[in-house]
Scaffold this motif. Structure first.
Motif, PDB file in Angstrom:
ATOM      1  N   ILE A   7       3.717  11.784  -2.009  1.00 41.18           N
ATOM      2  CA  ILE A   7       3.490  12.922  -2.910  1.00 41.18           C
ATOM      3  C   ILE A   7       2.185  12.745  -3.674  1.00 41.18           C
ATOM      4  O   ILE A   7       1.392  13.680  -3.781  1.00 41.18           O
ATOM      5  N   LYS A   8       1.944  11.553  -4.200  1.00 38.67           N
ATOM      6  CA  LYS A   8       0.693  11.292  -4.916  1.00 38.67           C
ATOM      7  C   LYS A   8      -0.511  11.435  -3.982  1.00 38.67           C
ATOM      8  O   LYS A   8      -1.525  12.022  -4.353  1.00 38.67           O
ATOM      9  N   LEU A   9      -0.385  10.892  -2.773  1.00 40.06           N
ATOM     10  CA  LEU A   9      -1.476  10.983  -1.806  1.00 40.06           C
ATOM     11  C   LEU A   9      -1.779  12.442  -1.455  1.00 40.06           C
ATOM     12  O   LEU A   9      -2.943  12.845  -1.413  1.00 40.06           O
ATOM     13  N   SER A  10      -0.735  13.237  -1.244  1.00 40.26           N
ATOM     14  CA  SER A  10      -0.968  14.643  -0.913  1.00 40.26           C
ATOM     15  C   SER A  10      -1.596  15.397  -2.079  1.00 40.26           C
ATOM     16  O   SER A  10      -2.428  16.282  -1.874  1.00 40.26           O
ATOM     17  N   LYS A  11      -1.226  15.043  -3.305  1.00 39.62           N
ATOM     18  CA  LYS A  11      -1.848  15.679  -4.474  1.00 39.62           C
ATOM     19  C   LYS A  11      -3.333  15.340  -4.549  1.00 39.62           C
ATOM     20  O   LYS A  11      -4.173  16.194  -4.829  1.00 39.62           O
ATOM     21  N   TYR A  12      -3.669  14.070  -4.294  1.00 35.79           N
ATOM     22  CA  TYR A  12      -5.076  13.663  -4.336  1.00 35.79           C
ATOM     23  C   TYR A  12      -5.896  14.319  -3.226  1.00 35.79           C
ATOM     24  O   TYR A  12      -7.037  14.726  -3.443  1.00 35.79           O
ATOM     25  N   VAL A  13      -5.308  14.419  -2.044  1.00 38.39           N
ATOM     26  CA  VAL A  13      -6.010  15.066  -0.931  1.00 38.39           C
ATOM     27  C   VAL A  13      -6.228  16.541  -1.250  1.00 38.39           C
ATOM     28  O   VAL A  13      -7.319  17.083  -1.043  1.00 38.39           O
ATOM     29  N   LEU A  14      -5.194  17.211  -1.766  1.00 31.82           N
ATOM     30  CA  LEU A  14      -5.327  18.618  -2.138  1.00 31.82           C
ATOM     31  C   LEU A  14      -6.379  18.805  -3.221  1.00 31.82           C
ATOM     32  O   LEU A  14      -7.207  19.718  -3.147  1.00 31.82           O
ATOM     33  N   LEU A  15      -6.395  17.928  -4.216  1.00 28.52           N
ATOM     34  CA  LEU A  15      -7.391  18.003  -5.281  1.00 28.52           C
ATOM     35  C   LEU A  15      -8.801  17.794  -4.732  1.00 28.52           C
ATOM     36  O   LEU A  15      -9.736  18.517  -5.103  1.00 28.52           O
ATOM     37  N   ALA A  16      -8.965  16.830  -3.834  1.00 30.07           N
ATOM     38  CA  ALA A  16     -10.286  16.572  -3.241  1.00 30.07           C
ATOM     39  C   ALA A  16     -10.754  17.775  -2.427  1.00 30.07           C
ATOM     40  O   ALA A  16     -11.927  18.180  -2.517  1.00 30.07           O
ATOM     41  N   LEU A  17      -9.865  18.373  -1.634  1.00 24.22           N
ATOM     42  CA  LEU A  17     -10.231  19.558  -0.854  1.00 24.22           C
ATOM     43  C   LEU A  17     -10.605  20.720  -1.765  1.00 24.22           C
ATOM     44  O   LEU A  17     -11.550  21.466  -1.486  1.00 24.22           O
ATOM     45  N   LEU A  18      -9.872  20.881  -2.860  1.00 25.59           N
ATOM     46  CA  LEU A  18     -10.167  21.949  -3.809  1.00 25.59           C
ATOM     47  C   LEU A  18     -11.527  21.743  -4.466  1.00 25.59           C
ATOM     48  O   LEU A  18     -12.310  22.688  -4.605  1.00 25.59           O
ATOM     49  N   VAL A  19     -11.838  20.503  -4.846  1.00 25.35           N
ATOM     50  CA  VAL A  19     -13.124  20.212  -5.482  1.00 25.35           C
ATOM     51  C   VAL A  19     -14.273  20.487  -4.514  1.00 25.35           C
ATOM     52  O   VAL A  19     -15.273  21.124  -4.879  1.00 25.35           O
ATOM     53  N   VAL A  20     -14.152  20.023  -3.280  1.00 24.95           N
ATOM     54  CA  VAL A  20     -15.211  20.260  -2.290  1.00 24.95           C
ATOM     55  C   VAL A  20     -15.372  21.760  -2.046  1.00 24.95           C
ATOM     56  O   VAL A  20     -16.497  22.276  -1.969  1.00 24.95           O
ATOM     57  N   THR A  21     -14.263  22.480  -1.953  1.00 22.17           N
ATOM     58  CA  THR A  21     -14.332  23.933  -1.750  1.00 22.17           C
ATOM     59  C   THR A  21     -15.028  24.613  -2.919  1.00 22.17           C
ATOM     60  O   THR A  21     -15.887  25.489  -2.717  1.00 22.17           O
ATOM     61  N   LEU A  22     -14.686  24.235  -4.148  1.00 22.37           N
ATOM     62  CA  LEU A  22     -15.323  24.845  -5.319  1.00 22.37           C
ATOM     63  C   LEU A  22     -16.812  24.528  -5.386  1.00 22.37           C
ATOM     64  O   LEU A  22     -17.621  25.392  -5.746  1.00 22.37           O
ATOM     65  N   VAL A  23     -17.199  23.308  -5.010  1.00 27.33           N
ATOM     66  CA  VAL A  23     -18.621  22.946  -5.006  1.00 27.33           C
ATOM     67  C   VAL A  23     -19.378  23.788  -3.976  1.00 27.33           C
ATOM     68  O   VAL A  23     -20.448  24.351  -4.263  1.00 27.33           O
ATOM     69  N   ILE A  24     -18.819  23.897  -2.774  1.00 29.57           N
ATOM     70  CA  ILE A  24     -19.498  24.667  -1.730  1.00 29.57           C
ATOM     71  C   ILE A  24     -19.549  26.154  -2.096  1.00 29.57           C
ATOM     72  O   ILE A  24     -20.572  26.811  -1.899  1.00 29.57           O
ATOM     73  N   LEU A  25     -18.466  26.695  -2.649  1.00 34.15           N
ATOM     74  CA  LEU A  25     -18.488  28.094  -3.084  1.00 34.15           C
ATOM     75  C   LEU A  25     -19.481  28.294  -4.224  1.00 34.15           C
ATOM     76  O   LEU A  25     -20.176  29.322  -4.282  1.00 34.15           O
ATOM     77  N   GLY A  26     -19.562  27.333  -5.137  1.00 31.71           N
ATOM     78  CA  GLY A  26     -20.546  27.416  -6.218  1.00 31.71           C
ATOM     79  C   GLY A  26     -21.973  27.422  -5.686  1.00 31.71           C
ATOM     80  O   GLY A  26     -22.817  28.218  -6.128  1.00 31.71           O
ATOM     81  N   LEU A  27     -22.249  26.548  -4.728  1.00 29.20           N
ATOM     82  CA  LEU A  27     -23.577  26.539  -4.108  1.00 29.20           C
ATOM     83  C   LEU A  27     -23.852  27.855  -3.384  1.00 29.20           C
ATOM     84  O   LEU A  27     -24.955  28.400  -3.462  1.00 29.20           O
ATOM     85  N   PHE A  28     -22.854  28.365  -2.695  1.00 25.08           N
ATOM     86  CA  PHE A  28     -23.025  29.598  -1.927  1.00 25.08           C
ATOM     87  C   PHE A  28     -23.350  30.776  -2.843  1.00 25.08           C
ATOM     88  O   PHE A  28     -24.271  31.546  -2.576  1.00 25.08           O
ATOM     89  N   PHE A  29     -22.601  30.935  -3.932  1.00 31.62           N
ATOM     90  CA  PHE A  29     -22.769  32.107  -4.781  1.00 31.62           C
ATOM     91  C   PHE A  29     -23.864  31.974  -5.836  1.00 31.62           C
ATOM     92  O   PHE A  29     -24.464  32.962  -6.241  1.00 31.62           O
ATOM     93  N   PHE A  30     -24.134  30.750  -6.306  1.00 31.35           N
ATOM     94  CA  PHE A  30     -25.050  30.604  -7.428  1.00 31.35           C
ATOM     95  C   PHE A  30     -26.397  29.996  -7.072  1.00 31.35           C
ATOM     96  O   PHE A  30     -27.302  29.995  -7.889  1.00 31.35           O
ATOM     97  N   VAL A  31     -26.560  29.463  -5.862  1.00 29.37           N
ATOM     98  CA  VAL A  31     -27.839  28.873  -5.459  1.00 29.37           C
ATOM     99  C   VAL A  31     -28.310  29.579  -4.197  1.00 29.37           C
ATOM    100  O   VAL A  31     -27.743  29.399  -3.129  1.00 29.37           O
ATOM    101  N   GLY A  32     -29.311  30.391  -4.321  1.00 32.60           N
ATOM    102  CA  GLY A  32     -29.904  31.011  -3.146  1.00 32.60           C
ATOM    103  C   GLY A  32     -29.138  32.166  -2.556  1.00 32.60           C
ATOM    104  O   GLY A  32     -29.416  32.577  -1.437  1.00 32.60           O
ATOM    105  N   PHE A  33     -28.171  32.732  -3.293  1.00 36.99           N
ATOM    106  CA  PHE A  33     -27.430  33.877  -2.754  1.00 36.99           C
ATOM    107  C   PHE A  33     -28.269  35.146  -2.830  1.00 36.99           C
ATOM    108  O   PHE A  33     -28.070  36.069  -2.066  1.00 36.99           O
TER     109      PHE A  33
END
Length: 178
Positions: A7-33
């Protein structure tokens, strides 16, 4: 104890995927869009996001890796069930076959839609898709993207319907555990 670790491992993996997704979406919308390019023969400028390839590859990864893992899990489960009970193994193939049919139908629809959209782009009736200031004419990636999107739409609809059926309690007594 072991379940808590998973359960802890799945929470950490989900959190890591969410962080990477938010970073990439932030770059997509706020840098060079707001990059705009005017193609020869076009009057209106087209938006050319700088981080579109990164976003597309991340989305491919988020869709294709779970699909591959599900297929592997299904095949391993089928082999284990077949060893124990061949009759139960054949029953479990139904969902797997439906999933394959869904992907094939989505691929056929995407293939026909993309050939029409390429003709429309060449005729000038539809604005072309730009990736790094280059008009995208790669039909393979367009078909893959459309196929995955169609599969996601159908699965979203199925999950919403299943949620409503579950909340309404329509199938409450159908599958009781003995």
């Amino acid at each position: 104890m072991k379940a808590d670790m998973y359960i802890k491992l799945s929470k950490y993996v989900l959190l890591a995927l969410l962080v990477v997704t938010l970073v990439i979406l932030g770059l997509f919308f706020f840098v060079g869009f707001d990059n705009e390019i005017v193609l020869p023969g076009q009057e209106k400028p087209l938006t050319d996001p700088q981080f579109l390839p990164a976003l597309m590859w991340w989305m491919y990864l988020l869709v294709i890796v779970p699909i591959v893992l599900i297929v592997i899990y299904q095949v391993v489960g089928l082999v284990k069930k077949f060893v124990d009970s061949p009759k139960e193994a054949t029953k479990s193939l139904f969902g797997f076959i439906l999933a394959i049919i869904l992907v094939v139908v989505a691929y056929v629809v995407a293939s026909s839609a993309d050939s029409n959209s390429l003709e429309a782009i060449q005729n000038g009736t539809v604005a072309p898709i730009l990736i790094n200031n280059v008009v995208c004419e790669d039909t393979g990636s367009m078909i893959l993207t459309d196929t995955l999107l169609y599969v996601q739409y159908v699965l979203l609809i199925i999950s919403v319907l299943a949620t409503f059926v579950s909340l309404l309690g329509i199938l409450k007594g159908v599958n009781k555990v003995k």
